[in-house]
Scaffold this motif. Structure first.
Motif, PDB file in Angstrom:
ATOM      1  N   MET A   1       0.851  -1.194   0.000  1.00  0.00           N
ATOM      2  CA  MET A   1       0.000   0.000   0.000  1.00  0.00           C
ATOM      3  C   MET A   1       0.886   1.243   0.000  1.00  0.00           C
ATOM      4  O   MET A   1       1.702   1.444   0.899  1.00  0.00           O
ATOM      5  CB  MET A   1      -0.920  -0.010   1.222  1.00  0.00           C
ATOM      6  N   LYS A   2       0.728   2.095  -1.000  1.00  0.00           N
ATOM      7  CA  LYS A   2       1.593   3.257  -1.184  1.00  0.00           C
ATOM      8  C   LYS A   2       1.419   4.265  -0.046  1.00  0.00           C
ATOM      9  O   LYS A   2       0.321   4.521   0.421  1.00  0.00           O
ATOM     10  CB  LYS A   2       1.275   3.918  -2.523  1.00  0.00           C
ATOM     11  N   ASN A   3       2.538   4.836   0.394  1.00  0.00           N
ATOM     12  CA  ASN A   3       2.556   5.851   1.460  1.00  0.00           C
ATOM     13  C   ASN A   3       1.974   5.342   2.774  1.00  0.00           C
ATOM     14  O   ASN A   3       1.426   6.113   3.565  1.00  0.00           O
ATOM     15  CB  ASN A   3       1.790   7.109   1.014  1.00  0.00           C
ATOM     16  N   ASN A   4       2.083   4.061   2.997  1.00  0.00           N
ATOM     17  CA  ASN A   4       1.593   3.476   4.240  1.00  0.00           C
ATOM     18  C   ASN A   4       2.696   3.545   5.285  1.00  0.00           C
ATOM     19  O   ASN A   4       3.833   3.126   5.032  1.00  0.00           O
ATOM     20  CB  ASN A   4       1.185   2.016   4.004  1.00  0.00           C
ATOM     21  N   ILE A   5       2.384   4.065   6.463  1.00  0.00           N
ATOM     22  CA  ILE A   5       3.408   4.158   7.506  1.00  0.00           C
ATOM     23  C   ILE A   5       3.669   2.803   8.162  1.00  0.00           C
ATOM     24  O   ILE A   5       4.646   2.646   8.901  1.00  0.00           O
ATOM     25  CB  ILE A   5       3.018   5.184   8.589  1.00  0.00           C
ATOM     26  N   PHE A   6       2.805   1.824   7.882  1.00  0.00           N
ATOM     27  CA  PHE A   6       2.971   0.473   8.409  1.00  0.00           C
ATOM     28  C   PHE A   6       3.523  -0.439   7.314  1.00  0.00           C
ATOM     29  O   PHE A   6       3.060  -0.396   6.178  1.00  0.00           O
ATOM     30  CB  PHE A   6       1.646  -0.073   8.928  1.00  0.00           C
ATOM     31  N   GLU A   7       4.489  -1.271   7.661  1.00  0.00           N
ATOM     32  CA  GLU A   7       5.149  -2.128   6.680  1.00  0.00           C
ATOM     33  C   GLU A   7       4.232  -3.249   6.194  1.00  0.00           C
ATOM     34  O   GLU A   7       4.268  -3.634   5.024  1.00  0.00           O
ATOM     35  CB  GLU A   7       6.413  -2.734   7.292  1.00  0.00           C
ATOM     36  N   SER A   8       3.419  -3.787   7.088  1.00  0.00           N
ATOM     37  CA  SER A   8       2.508  -4.874   6.738  1.00  0.00           C
ATOM     38  C   SER A   8       1.417  -4.942   7.798  1.00  0.00           C
ATOM     39  O   SER A   8       1.455  -4.208   8.795  1.00  0.00           O
ATOM     40  CB  SER A   8       3.254  -6.210   6.686  1.00  0.00           C
ATOM     41  N   TRP A   9       0.461  -5.854   7.615  1.00  0.00           N
ATOM     42  CA  TRP A   9      -0.609  -5.993   8.614  1.00  0.00           C
ATOM     43  C   TRP A   9      -0.075  -6.526   9.933  1.00  0.00           C
ATOM     44  O   TRP A   9      -0.741  -6.425  10.969  1.00  0.00           O
ATOM     45  CB  TRP A   9      -1.717  -6.890   8.085  1.00  0.00           C
ATOM     46  N   GLN A  10       1.137  -7.072   9.931  1.00  0.00           N
ATOM     47  CA  GLN A  10       1.757  -7.569  11.150  1.00  0.00           C
ATOM     48  C   GLN A  10       2.536  -6.500  11.904  1.00  0.00           C
ATOM     49  O   GLN A  10       3.036  -6.747  12.996  1.00  0.00           O
ATOM     50  CB  GLN A  10       2.695  -8.742  10.812  1.00  0.00           C
ATOM     51  N   HIS A  11       2.641  -5.319  11.311  1.00  0.00           N
ATOM     52  CA  HIS A  11       3.409  -4.227  11.904  1.00  0.00           C
ATOM     53  C   HIS A  11       2.506  -3.354  12.772  1.00  0.00           C
ATOM     54  O   HIS A  11       1.387  -3.032  12.389  1.00  0.00           O
ATOM     55  CB  HIS A  11       4.039  -3.372  10.797  1.00  0.00           C
ATOM     56  N   SER A  12       2.991  -2.990  13.943  1.00  0.00           N
ATOM     57  CA  SER A  12       2.252  -2.103  14.839  1.00  0.00           C
ATOM     58  C   SER A  12       3.249  -1.182  15.546  1.00  0.00           C
ATOM     59  O   SER A  12       4.465  -1.332  15.375  1.00  0.00           O
ATOM     60  CB  SER A  12       1.472  -2.910  15.883  1.00  0.00           C
ATOM     61  N   TYR A  13       2.729  -0.228  16.312  1.00  0.00           N
ATOM     62  CA  TYR A  13       3.621   0.603  17.118  1.00  0.00           C
ATOM     63  C   TYR A  13       2.967   0.972  18.441  1.00  0.00           C
ATOM     64  O   TYR A  13       1.747   0.887  18.599  1.00  0.00           O
ATOM     65  CB  TYR A  13       4.105   1.836  16.362  1.00  0.00           C
ATOM     66  N   ILE A  14       3.819   1.373  19.383  1.00  0.00           N
ATOM     67  CA  ILE A  14       3.340   1.823  20.685  1.00  0.00           C
ATOM     68  C   ILE A  14       2.774   3.238  20.520  1.00  0.00           C
ATOM     69  O   ILE A  14       3.476   4.163  20.116  1.00  0.00           O
ATOM     70  CB  ILE A  14       4.476   1.807  21.727  1.00  0.00           C
ATOM     71  N   ILE A  15       1.502   3.399  20.825  1.00  0.00           N
ATOM     72  CA  ILE A  15       0.796   4.634  20.489  1.00  0.00           C
ATOM     73  C   ILE A  15       1.386   5.863  21.174  1.00  0.00           C
ATOM     74  O   ILE A  15       1.550   6.916  20.555  1.00  0.00           O
ATOM     75  CB  ILE A  15      -0.702   4.508  20.837  1.00  0.00           C
TER      76      ILE A  15
ATOM     77  N   TYR B   1      -2.268  -0.999   9.489  1.00  0.00           N
ATOM     78  CA  TYR B   1      -1.854  -1.172   8.093  1.00  0.00           C
ATOM     79  C   TYR B   1      -2.977  -0.891   7.094  1.00  0.00           C
ATOM     80  O   TYR B   1      -2.767  -0.225   6.081  1.00  0.00           O
ATOM     81  CB  TYR B   1      -1.327  -2.596   7.890  1.00  0.00           C
ATOM     82  N   TYR B   2      -4.174  -1.374   7.367  1.00  0.00           N
ATOM     83  CA  TYR B   2      -5.247  -1.277   6.374  1.00  0.00           C
ATOM     84  C   TYR B   2      -5.833   0.130   6.245  1.00  0.00           C
ATOM     85  O   TYR B   2      -6.654   0.380   5.348  1.00  0.00           O
ATOM     86  CB  TYR B   2      -6.349  -2.290   6.685  1.00  0.00           C
ATOM     87  N   HIS B   3      -5.389   1.027   7.126  1.00  0.00           N
ATOM     88  CA  HIS B   3      -5.852   2.413   7.013  1.00  0.00           C
ATOM     89  C   HIS B   3      -4.687   3.385   6.868  1.00  0.00           C
ATOM     90  O   HIS B   3      -4.916   4.588   6.709  1.00  0.00           O
ATOM     91  CB  HIS B   3      -6.743   2.759   8.206  1.00  0.00           C
ATOM     92  N   ALA B   4      -3.473   2.869   6.915  1.00  0.00           N
ATOM     93  CA  ALA B   4      -2.254   3.533   6.429  1.00  0.00           C
ATOM     94  C   ALA B   4      -1.760   4.730   7.242  1.00  0.00           C
ATOM     95  O   ALA B   4      -0.614   5.128   7.099  1.00  0.00           O
ATOM     96  CB  ALA B   4      -2.426   3.966   4.974  1.00  0.00           C
ATOM     97  N   LYS B   5      -2.601   5.311   8.088  1.00  0.00           N
ATOM     98  CA  LYS B   5      -2.219   6.537   8.789  1.00  0.00           C
ATOM     99  C   LYS B   5      -1.972   6.303  10.276  1.00  0.00           C
ATOM    100  O   LYS B   5      -2.315   5.258  10.820  1.00  0.00           O
ATOM    101  CB  LYS B   5      -3.303   7.599   8.611  1.00  0.00           C
ATOM    102  N   HIS B   6      -1.394   7.313  10.918  1.00  0.00           N
ATOM    103  CA  HIS B   6      -1.137   7.249  12.354  1.00  0.00           C
ATOM    104  C   HIS B   6      -2.448   7.207  13.147  1.00  0.00           C
ATOM    105  O   HIS B   6      -3.469   7.750  12.724  1.00  0.00           O
ATOM    106  CB  HIS B   6      -0.319   8.471  12.805  1.00  0.00           C
ATOM    107  N   PHE B   7      -2.387   6.591  14.301  1.00  0.00           N
ATOM    108  CA  PHE B   7      -3.530   6.488  15.207  1.00  0.00           C
ATOM    109  C   PHE B   7      -4.165   7.853  15.461  1.00  0.00           C
ATOM    110  O   PHE B   7      -5.378   8.026  15.334  1.00  0.00           O
ATOM    111  CB  PHE B   7      -3.079   5.873  16.536  1.00  0.00           C
ATOM    112  N   GLN B   8      -3.364   8.823  15.825  1.00  0.00           N
ATOM    113  CA  GLN B   8      -3.882  10.155  16.154  1.00  0.00           C
ATOM    114  C   GLN B   8      -4.569  10.803  14.954  1.00  0.00           C
ATOM    115  O   GLN B   8      -5.578  11.494  15.104  1.00  0.00           O
ATOM    116  CB  GLN B   8      -2.739  11.034  16.644  1.00  0.00           C
TER     117      GLN B   8
END
Length: 209
Positions: free
Chosen positions: A1-15, A35-42
Motif C-alpha cells: 500500500m503506497k505511502n503506508n506508515i505500516f510495513e505490513s498488517w503484522q506491523h504495529s507501534y506503541i501509540i 496497516y489497512y488504514h495507512a495513517k497514524h492512530f492520532q
C-alpha cells in the motif's frame, strides 16, 4: 500500500510514542496496528478532538491495550448539534447569524481501561467508558459503557458474553497485573498467557505485589 506508515498488517507501534495532542493520554505498551488504514492512530482514529483547547473532553486509554486498524473514537461531545432544539444545524459555527448561540455540550471523557482489545473499524462514541479486560468486536458501534472482561459486538454494541466467571473477574480486578513492575510481569507471563486465573491469583497473593 503506497505511502503506508505500516510495513505490513503484522506491523504495529506503541501509540504513546506518536501522540502530540495534549488531550490524548495513552498508557504504556498499548499498540495500534493500522496497516489497512495507512495513517497514524492520532490522525485517523481520533476524530474531532482539538489539540489546543482546555475545555474539551479527553481520550484516555490505559496500558496493554490492542487497537485494530481503523478503530474510531468520536470526540467533541455533540459537536454543536442539538437534537432537543428545533434544528440540529449548528448556526453558531456557520457564521450565518451573529445572534445564534453555541449548542456544544461535552459528553465527558472517553475512557478505555487496561488490557482492552478493540477490533478493526469499531466505533467508540463520545463519553463511553470501556472497562478493563473488555473486548470490542470488529465494526461494533459502542454507545454505552462496557463492563470489565465483557465481549461486545454489533450496532449498537451489546454484550455477547463475559470472558470469565464473576469470581475470576473479581480476582483479576484485584490483581491489576498491568500496574505491576515490568520485571514482575515478565515473571508472570507464562501464567498470564494461560487460562489458569486461580494459579495466577495464588502466586500473586504469595508474592504480595
Amino acid at each position: 500500500m503506497k505511502n503506508n506508515i505500516f510495513e505490513s498488517w503484522q506491523h504495529s507501534y506503541i501509540i504513546k510514542d506518536y501522540i502530540t495532542n495534549k488531550n490524548i493520554e495513552v498508557g504504556d505498551f498499548t499498540f495500534y496496528s493500522g496497516y489497512y488504514h495507512a495513517k497514524h492512530f492520532q490522525d485517523y482514529c481520533v476524530r474531532y478532538l482539538s489539540p489546543d483547547r482546555d475545555d474539551v473532553d479527553k481520550l484516555k486509554i490505559g496500558k496493554f491495550c490492542s487497537i485494530g486498524s481503523g478503530a474510531v473514537f468520536i470526540m467533541a461531545g455533540n459537536q454543536g448539534h442539538r437534537y432537543d432544539w428545533i434544528t440540529t444545524y449548528p448556526f453558531y459555527y456557520s457564521k450565518i447569524n451573529d445572534n445564534s448561540k453555541d449548542g456544544y455540550k461535552q459528553a465527558g471523557d472517553t475512557i478505555v481501561g487496561n488490557d482492552v482489545w478493540i477490533g478493526t473499524e469499531a466505533v467508540i462514541m463520545p463519553g463511553v467508558k470501556i472497562n478493563d479486560g473488555a473486548v470490542i468486536g470488529t465494526r461494533a458501534v459502542v454507545t454505552k459503557d462496557v463492563e470489565s472482561y465483557t465481549i461486545v459486538g454489533g450496532n449498537p454494541a451489546k454484550p455477547i458474553k463475559k470472558r470469565f466467571s464473576d469470581d475470576e473477574i473479581k480476582m483479576l480486578l484485584e490483581m491489576k497485573w498491568w500496574d505491576w513492575p515490568i520485571e514482575e510481569i515478565r515473571e508472570f507471563i507464562p501464567l498470564l498467557c494461560s487460562e489458569n486465573i486461580k494459579a495466577l491469583y495464588k502466586k500473586f497473593l504469595n508474592k504480595k505485589i
